[in-house]
Design a protein around this motif. Structure first.
Motif, PDB file in Angstrom:
ATOM      1  N   ILE A 285      59.130  62.435  65.015  1.00 46.96           N
ATOM      2  CA  ILE A 285      58.404  61.241  65.486  1.00 46.96           C
ATOM      3  C   ILE A 285      56.904  61.439  65.316  1.00 46.96           C
ATOM      4  CG2 ILE A 285      57.808  59.892  67.542  1.00 46.96           C
ATOM      5  CD1 ILE A 285      60.736  60.170  68.406  1.00 46.96           C
TER       6      ILE A 285
ATOM      7  N   THR B 207      54.571  59.184  62.923  1.00 54.82           N
ATOM      8  CA  THR B 207      53.402  58.501  63.482  1.00 54.82           C
ATOM      9  C   THR B 207      52.134  58.905  62.745  1.00 54.82           C
ATOM     10  OG1 THR B 207      54.487  58.453  65.643  1.00 54.82           O
ATOM     11  CG2 THR B 207      52.106  58.058  65.606  1.00 54.82           C
TER      12      THR B 207
ATOM     13  N   GLY C  83      59.931  55.656  67.537  1.00 55.98           N
ATOM     14  CA  GLY C  83      61.004  56.231  66.725  1.00 55.98           C
ATOM     15  C   GLY C  83      62.176  55.351  66.648  1.00 55.98           C
TER      16      GLY C  83
END
Length: 181
Positions: A8, A12, A181
Motif C-alpha cells: 500500500i 501510494t 488499498g
C-alpha cells in the motif's frame, strides 16, 4: 510492517510520483488554456459591441446603456469612444490610450486592403497593463467609434484556480484510493 502495508505504501508513493510528474505540464497547459479562453471571450464581447454599433445610428445614451448591460454580464470591461469624443462604458487602466489609430483608406478597418471586411475592423489583441486589450473601430452613419475591451490578469487567475482546484480534488481522490488499498 506487514507485506500488505508495504505494498500500500509503495502504491501510494508511486501514485504521488505520477501525479507530481503529471501536474507540472498540466499546470502549464491549464494556465495557457485559461488565458486563451479569457482572451477569446474578450474578443467576442468587444466584437459584439462593435457589431451592434455598426448596425444603425445611435446616441450616446443608447450606447452607454448597451455597454453598461454588456459590462454587467461579462468579465470584459468595455468602453466606447464615440465619434464626438465622448467616452461611455467601463473605466480602463490609465496607460491605455483613447485615441484611435489612423485609418489609411477611411473605411473603418484600419488597413488598405481587404475591402470586403465591412464596417468593423478585425479584433487585434495586445498585452498591456497586467491584462489584454482588444481594440476595434466601428463605422455607421453616426461616424466611427472606437470600441475597447479590457480583461485583467485577475480573471485568468480565477479561471486557473478553478481548474487547478478540480485537478487537485481528483488527485486527492486518487491518493486516497491508493492509500486505502
Amino acid at each position: 510492517m506487514t507485506l500488505r502495508s508495504r505494498i500500500i505504501l509503495l502504491a501510494t508513493g508511486l501514485t504521488a510520483l505520477v501525479l507530481v510528474l503529471f501536474a507540472v505540464p498540466l499546470a502549464i497547459a491549464l494556465k495557457q488554456s485559461a488565458s486563451d479562453r479569457v482572451v477569446r471571450e474578450s474578443q467576442y464581447v468587444t466584437q459584439g459591441v462593435a457589431d451592434y454599433l455598426s448596425t444603425d445610428t445611435y446616441t450616446a445614451t443608447q450606447t452607454g446603456q448597451y455597454v453598461d448591460r454588456v459590462n454587467s454580464r461579462t468579465d470584459t470591461a468595455v468602453t466606447v469612444l464615440l465619434p464626438n469624443g465622448e467616452s461611455v462604458g467601463a473605466t480602463l487602466p490609465s496607460d491605455i490610450a483613447n485615441e484611435p489609430k489612423p485609418d489609411p483608406d477611411g473605411d473603418g478597418d484600419r488597413d488598405a486592403e481587404h475591402e470586403d471586411l465591412g464596417k468593423v475592423s478585425t479584433p487585434p489583441v495586445r498585452r498591456q497593463s497586467a491584462g489584454w486589450i482588444v481594440a476595434l473601430q466601428s463605422s455607421n452613419a453616426s461616424g466611427r467609434a472606437l470600441v475597447r475591451g479590457y480583461v485583467g490578469d485577475g480573471t485568468v487567475d480565477r479561471e486557473v484556480a478553478q481548474r487547478w482546484a478540480l485537478v487537485a480534488g481528483a488527485s486527492d481522490a486518487l491518493l486516497a484510493i491508493a492509500a486505502l488499498g
